[in-house]
Motif scaffolding. Structure first.
Motif, PDB file in Angstrom:
ATOM      1  N   ARG B 267       0.939  -1.354   0.140  1.00 24.80           N
ATOM      2  CA  ARG B 267       0.099  -0.113  -0.033  1.00 24.80           C
ATOM      3  C   ARG B 267       0.990   1.282  -0.048  1.00 24.80           C
ATOM      4  O   ARG B 267       0.624   2.372  -0.701  1.00 24.80           O
ATOM      5  CB  ARG B 267      -0.786  -0.164   1.339  1.00 24.80           C
ATOM      6  N   TYR B 268       1.943   1.269   0.866  1.00 22.46           N
ATOM      7  CA  TYR B 268       2.743   2.431   0.881  1.00 22.46           C
ATOM      8  C   TYR B 268       4.190   2.381   0.300  1.00 22.46           C
ATOM      9  O   TYR B 268       4.670   3.340  -0.062  1.00 22.46           O
ATOM     10  CB  TYR B 268       2.810   2.639   2.439  1.00 22.46           C
ATOM     11  N   LEU B 269       4.827   1.323   0.242  1.00 25.67           N
ATOM     12  CA  LEU B 269       6.118   1.238  -0.165  1.00 25.67           C
ATOM     13  C   LEU B 269       6.345   0.897  -1.693  1.00 25.67           C
ATOM     14  O   LEU B 269       6.922   1.432  -2.468  1.00 25.67           O
ATOM     15  CB  LEU B 269       6.931   0.173   0.520  1.00 25.67           C
ATOM     16  N   ARG B 270       5.340  -0.377  -1.940  1.00 26.04           N
ATOM     17  CA  ARG B 270       5.419  -0.538  -3.467  1.00 26.04           C
ATOM     18  C   ARG B 270       3.783  -0.641  -3.822  1.00 26.04           C
ATOM     19  O   ARG B 270       3.598  -2.045  -3.940  1.00 26.04           O
ATOM     20  CB  ARG B 270       6.163  -1.719  -3.865  1.00 26.04           C
ATOM     21  N   PRO B 271       3.242   0.301  -4.102  1.00 21.71           N
ATOM     22  CA  PRO B 271       1.599   0.092  -4.399  1.00 21.71           C
ATOM     23  C   PRO B 271       1.475  -0.922  -5.417  1.00 21.71           C
ATOM     24  O   PRO B 271       1.989  -0.828  -6.602  1.00 21.71           O
ATOM     25  CB  PRO B 271       1.339   1.559  -4.697  1.00 21.71           C
ATOM     26  N   ASP B 272       0.456  -1.945  -5.078  1.00 22.51           N
ATOM     27  CA  ASP B 272       0.019  -2.749  -6.025  1.00 22.51           C
ATOM     28  C   ASP B 272      -1.178  -3.209  -5.661  1.00 22.51           C
ATOM     29  O   ASP B 272      -1.496  -3.712  -4.724  1.00 22.51           O
ATOM     30  CB  ASP B 272       1.129  -3.980  -6.045  1.00 22.51           C
ATOM     31  N   LEU B 273      -2.192  -2.640  -6.502  1.00 23.23           N
ATOM     32  CA  LEU B 273      -3.725  -2.950  -6.530  1.00 23.23           C
ATOM     33  C   LEU B 273      -4.095  -4.427  -6.374  1.00 23.23           C
ATOM     34  O   LEU B 273      -4.932  -4.765  -5.840  1.00 23.23           O
ATOM     35  CB  LEU B 273      -4.282  -2.035  -7.329  1.00 23.23           C
TER      36      LEU B 273
END
Lengths: 353, 334
Positions: B267-273
């Motif tokens: 969510r915060y470091l490497r955003p990936d939905l």
């Protein structure tokens, strides 16, 4: 499609006099990321499974007869159509509706089978079920639901053909329907939105049928559907005619010379006959060629995947010996390589690395 | 912006259908619109396509026919013949990789083929000589042999294949020796081992991808790895809940640790939905499992009804959150 491409496309249509005014605002129905929609879809199915377990439990506990199943099935389908109309953009509810519709169709089919007291082929029953699928296809406004109804309807029509001893006609008919819909898109002046899902459904049916038909038809003597009224050659010639017709249509669109046209038509016909024991390869080839003709990447990918899967399936199929299968593949491969070399020289291009 | 730019044909077609459905384009004008937006390939493109299709499909069918022919005659082949056949194909693949280089498409395809053929060679060797080796040894040896290729080829596919072989070898080893950790049941042991191996692999993968090896940044590979950890840890918790075992507590702790780490990092470091959506689905699955087990078949109607409500409610909340995250990420990327 991004804003720039939409504007460019609208401008092209405007310059050709097909539309006027400013481009319409974008429809954000499909703005939700795919992963979110997939998650909602799975959740919708899970909810539907429990809901249907509840409905099924109530139905069986009440000791209902065939008519009750039919009525309950119709109500479930009606509920699904209502959900599609009232919440077309809600991914959770549309998937719930899809699951309800599937269950409704299953209830209707079960009711019909119970009423007819027949578990094996019955031409009228399958045609009736196909008609129900066609009705749902027409009344629904959801792409996925329409595609499913088209696929199920195709399956029921093929089962009706098999019940009538006309199974060899099934695969050529589906191939002709797929090619006709896709290639005829540029001549149709109506029903584009309605028929669009049917193209995908026919493509899937064409890709999947060779996996099912090979066993059922070659082993026709033990088929649940009884004796074949038409010889197996009917399927082979039918597919060959479809491939030849596709070649004819495409060369016609390109304005090719008669010599070229007849060469390609004959080559397509001959190739399908050489590959007669591997109808799945011909079917996959039809999907690939039609996909390329209409720049449909999805059909190209589906055709290639179907081809590779069919080759794996072909290896394990018991109806023919490995030696026969080997001969069919090598013969077909040689024909294709020779044709490819002739075409490669005629393009004047350097050989690929 | 000019009208000579040609939008993507598939996207253009979809857009045209949308405009027809909304009434902005008359259905009677559709044929001309389709020809304009997606004109299709010309004669030259057709010649090239048919030439490539015929050559590649022809080669594939001939190769498949040859394989079928050898399969037909396999039992009649001598030992030396079988080994020579398999090893020849392996050597050809390796030679092709060396000749074309691992950066060329043909070289990459040949290297993947060679990696798979190593396994085939070991299997044929084991079949011919009946060495009596355990199945796990085949996979362990296979993974060991292709280790240099996996780590130097710069192909995520090959690295994932190597990891898959490692997982398979460990699982088969533990299946053969289920009492190696006596306090853990066999199914739990297998799932914990998958979580441990793939979890470590994911940590290394993410660390190296951010700092040293850009070829590890392929999102599809990362997502596959995430699923290879998330699915077993969720299955472990669901199984523990279902079996009402004393192992529920460690499984629950493990799952919560995984979910916290995954949600924070993606969510915060490497955003990936994709990962966040998978996490939401995992929460739904666990919630449904708890309901099913703790309400139970004694109150069947209540269980079914409450399950439906929980699924719909959690999905709606999850979707709202995910859409908000997607909107924030879109805003940041602009």
């Amino acid at each position: 499609m991004n804003v720039h491409d939409r504007a460019v496309l609208w401008q092209q249509l405007d310059e050709a006099g097909l539309v006027t005014g400013e481009p319409p605002p974008p429809n954000n129905r499909h703005g939700t990321p795919f992963y979110v929609r997939a998650m909602l879809g799975i959740a919708g199915w899970m909810a539907a499974a429990f809901m249907l377990a509840l409905v099924g439990l109530l139905t069986f506990m009440s000791g209902s007869g065939a008519i009750s199943f039919f009525v309950i099935g119709a109500l479930l389908c009606a509920a699904a159509l209502f959900l599609y109309k009232s919440a077309p953009a809600n991914d959770l509810l549309t998937q719930l509706a899809f699951a309800l519709s599937l269950a409704g169709q299953a209830f209707v089919a079960f009711g019909l089978l119970s009423w007819l007291e027949s578990e094996t082929g019955n031409v009228l029953m399958f045609l009736f079920l196909a008609a129900i699928e066609m009705l749902l296809f027409t009344l629904s406004s959801n792409y996925l639901h329409r595609a499913w109804c088209a696929l199920a309807g195709t399956g029921f029509v093929c089962l009706a053909l098999a019940s009538a001893g006309l199974a060899p006609l099934a695969l050529p008919c589906v191939a002709a329907a797929f090619a006709g819909l896709c290639l005829g898109e540029r001549r149709r002046r109506r029903w584009h939105v309605l028929l669009n899902p049917a193209m995908g459904a026919f493509a899937f049916a064409l890709a999947a049928m060779p996996f099912i038909l090979l066993s059922a038809m070659v082993d026709a003597g033990n088929s649940e559907f009884g004796e074949l009224l038409l010889p197996l050659q009917t399927q082979r010639i039918g597919l060959a005619l479809v491939l030849a017709a596709i070649a004819w249509q495409i060369t016609n669109e390109l304005g090719a010379r008669p010599t070229t046209r007849w060469t390609l038509v004959t080559a397509g016909f001959a190739l399908a006959l050489v590959m007669q024991d591997a109808s799945g390869i011909t079917a996959a080839l039809i999907i690939i060629v039609v996909g390329f003709a209409r720049s449909r990447t999805f059909f190209l990918s589906l055709g290639i995947a179907a081809l590779l899967l069919y080759l794996s399936h072909f290896y394990y199929a018991l109806e023919l010996t490995l030696l026969t299968k080997s001969g069919t593949l090598i013969a077909g491969g040689i024909v294709l390589v020779l044709a490819g070399l002739v075409l490669h020289r005629s393009t004047g291009a350097a050989p690929d690395a | 912006m000019t009208s000579t730019d040609v939008p993507n044909s598939a996207a253009a077609r979809t857009q045209l259908l949308e405009w027809i459905e909304e009434g902005h384009l008359a259905p009677a004008q559709a044929p001309e619109a389709f020809i304009l937006a997606a004109p299709g390939p010309d004669t030259g493109a057709w010649r090239q396509f048919l030439s490539r299709l015929s050559l590649s499909l022809g080669a594939l069918l001939i190769a498949a026919g040859v394989i079928f022919f050898f399969a037909y005659n396999w039992s009649g082949l001598e030992r030396l013949g079988k080994l020579t056949l398999v090893q020849s194909v392996l050597l050809i693949s390796v030679a092709l990789t060396w000749w074309k280089g691992a950066d060329a498409p043909i070289g990459r395809a040949a290297l993947i083929a060679a990696s798979l053929l190593v396994g085939a060679t070991l299997a044929v060797f084991g079949q011919i000589y009946q060495t009596g080796a355990d199945p796990w040894q085949l996979f362990a040896l296979w993974a060991a042999i292709i280790t240099p290729w996996a780590f130097t080829s710069r192909m995520p596919w090959l690295l994932l294949l190597w990891l898959g072989l490692l997982d398979t070898g460990v699982i088969l080893y533990l299946e053969a020796r289920p009492n190696v950790f006596g306090f853990v049941s066999e199914p739990e042991l297998l799932l914990w081992s998958l979580v441990a191996i793939n979890g470590l692999a994911l940590i290394f993968w993410e660390s190296l991808a951010s700092n040293l090896l850009p070829w590890l940044r392929a999102s599809w590979a990362r997502r596959l790895l995430v699923l290879s950890v998330g699915i077993p840890i969720t299955a472990l918790l669901v199984q523990s809940i279902a079996m009402d075992q004393s192992s529920v507590l460690p499984a629950a702790i493990g799952w919560l640790v995984w979910m916290s780490a995954s949600l924070t990092h993606y969510r915060y470091l490497r955003p990936d939905l994709f990962v966040l959506a998978a996490d939401v689905l995992a929460v739904i699955v666990v919630a449904v499992s708890i309901l099913l087990i703790h309400i139970g078949p004694a109150e069947l109607f209540g269980m079914l009804t409450s399950t439906v409500i929980v699924i719909v409610g959690l999905s709606a909340m999850g979707a709202t959150w995910l859409r908000r995250v997607a909107a924030e990420l879109d805003e940041v990327s602009r």
